[in-house]
Motif scaffolding. Sequence first.
Motif, short mmCIF file in Angstrom:
data_model
loop_
_atom_site.label_atom_id
_atom_site.label_comp_id
_atom_site.label_asym_id
_atom_site.label_seq_id
_atom_site.Cartn_x
_atom_site.Cartn_y
_atom_site.Cartn_z
N SER A 79 48.03 42.78 46.24
CA SER A 79 49.41 42.97 46.69
C SER A 79 50.01 44.29 46.22
CB SER A 79 50.28 41.80 46.22
OG SER A 79 50.19 41.66 44.82
N SER A 80 49.46 44.84 45.13
CA SER A 80 50.00 46.09 44.62
C SER A 80 48.92 46.83 43.85
CB SER A 80 51.17 45.79 43.69
OG SER A 80 51.67 46.96 43.11
N PRO A 81 48.82 48.12 43.99
CA PRO A 81 49.52 49.01 44.90
C PRO A 81 48.91 48.94 46.30
CG PRO A 81 47.96 50.27 43.63
CD PRO A 81 47.87 48.86 43.14
N SER A 82 49.57 49.53 47.25
CA SER A 82 49.06 49.54 48.62
C SER A 82 47.99 50.62 48.75
CB SER A 82 50.19 49.81 49.61
OG SER A 82 50.75 51.09 49.35
N SER A 140 46.38 38.05 44.50
CA SER A 140 46.11 36.62 44.42
C SER A 140 44.66 36.35 44.76
CB SER A 140 47.03 35.85 45.37
OG SER A 140 46.83 36.28 46.69
N VAL A 141 44.18 35.19 44.29
CA VAL A 141 42.79 34.79 44.51
C VAL A 141 42.75 33.27 44.68
CG1 VAL A 141 42.26 34.56 42.04
CG2 VAL A 141 40.44 35.10 43.64
N SER A 142 41.86 32.83 45.55
CA SER A 142 41.66 31.40 45.75
C SER A 142 40.16 31.15 45.84
CB SER A 142 42.34 30.96 47.05
OG SER A 142 42.07 29.59 47.30
N PRO A 143 39.64 30.20 45.11
CA PRO A 143 40.32 29.22 44.28
C PRO A 143 40.92 29.88 43.03
CG PRO A 143 37.97 29.06 43.90
CD PRO A 143 38.16 30.06 45.01
N SER A 144 41.88 29.18 42.43
CA SER A 144 42.58 29.74 41.27
C SER A 144 41.68 29.88 40.05
CB SER A 144 43.80 28.89 40.93
OG SER A 144 43.38 27.57 40.60
N THR A 145 40.49 29.27 40.10
CA THR A 145 39.53 29.39 38.99
C THR A 145 38.59 30.57 39.15
OG1 THR A 145 38.05 27.89 40.15
CG2 THR A 145 39.57 26.91 38.53
N ARG A 197 35.97 45.69 35.19
CA ARG A 197 36.52 45.03 34.01
C ARG A 197 37.23 43.75 34.39
NH1 ARG A 197 38.81 50.19 30.74
NH2 ARG A 197 36.79 50.78 29.88
N GLN A 198 37.06 42.75 33.54
CA GLN A 198 37.66 41.44 33.79
C GLN A 198 39.18 41.55 33.85
OE1 GLN A 198 35.29 39.07 34.17
NE2 GLN A 198 36.87 37.76 34.96
N ALA A 199 39.77 40.99 34.91
CA ALA A 199 41.23 40.98 35.05
C ALA A 199 41.76 39.64 34.55
CB ALA A 199 41.62 41.18 36.51
N GLN A 200 43.01 39.60 34.17
CA GLN A 200 43.64 38.35 33.78
C GLN A 200 43.97 37.56 35.03
OE1 GLN A 200 46.92 39.65 31.14
NE2 GLN A 200 45.84 38.40 29.63
N VAL A 201 43.55 36.28 35.07
CA VAL A 201 43.84 35.41 36.21
C VAL A 201 44.58 34.19 35.68
CG1 VAL A 201 42.88 34.07 38.11
CG2 VAL A 201 41.72 36.15 37.36
N SER A 202 45.71 33.88 36.31
CA SER A 202 46.49 32.71 35.92
C SER A 202 47.16 32.14 37.16
CB SER A 202 47.54 33.11 34.88
OG SER A 202 48.35 32.00 34.55
N GLY A 213 46.02 31.47 40.05
CA GLY A 213 45.65 32.13 41.30
C GLY A 213 46.19 33.54 41.45
N ARG A 214 46.85 34.08 40.41
CA ARG A 214 47.37 35.44 40.42
C ARG A 214 46.58 36.26 39.41
NH1 ARG A 214 50.17 36.88 44.28
NH2 ARG A 214 51.10 38.50 43.06
N PHE A 215 46.30 37.51 39.72
CA PHE A 215 45.57 38.37 38.79
C PHE A 215 46.30 39.69 38.62
CE2 PHE A 215 43.89 39.78 42.85
CZ PHE A 215 43.80 41.15 42.70
N SER A 216 46.02 40.34 37.48
CA SER A 216 46.58 41.68 37.25
C SER A 216 45.67 42.42 36.28
CB SER A 216 48.01 41.61 36.69
OG SER A 216 47.99 41.04 35.40
#
Length: 181
Positions: free
Chosen positions: A36-39, A54-59, A67-72, A74-77
Amino acid sequence: MVRLGALIGAVLVLAGCGGENRTAPKPKPPVQLRVSSPSDTALVLGSTVQVSGSVSPSTARVQVQGRQAQVSGGRFSSQVALEPGANVIDVAATARNRSAALTAFRVTREQRVTVPDLVGAGVDDAERRIERRGLSLERERGGGFLDPLVPKGLGVCEQVPAAGSEVRRGTTVRVVVARAC
């Protein structure tokens, strides 16, 4: 001689149709990934950018630039360092028993440069100062019709943009040059 009915029965059993009602398990849908960001083709002034989506499934597990992103929920950053100029950022998401999802997008880190003070400098000196900063110089001849008779070399009388302005690399600085300002 083998009886034809027995042969057909054996073939059906070997093919998995031996009277049992077997259905193959339905494959799970692939991982869904959305940044969703940045474009894509975003222009950034800072040295880092926050990549989120966002990611689905949330797991699912998400990697940004390897590098591993933080996922919580179903949202990641993930924070990504940028090199000056164009950068390609890749994002991958995986989940058990599902096809992975991959995407990539471009972000350009724009570096601003400060326009030097050229007023009073000789033309050659002004050109060197401008080129060192990745800018270009456009000269306009000033002075009156007697200016060519003045025994000094050409100097910068005026400049646009003004000294101290923050501009993009490649910007043209326009100067008025004359022997006497």
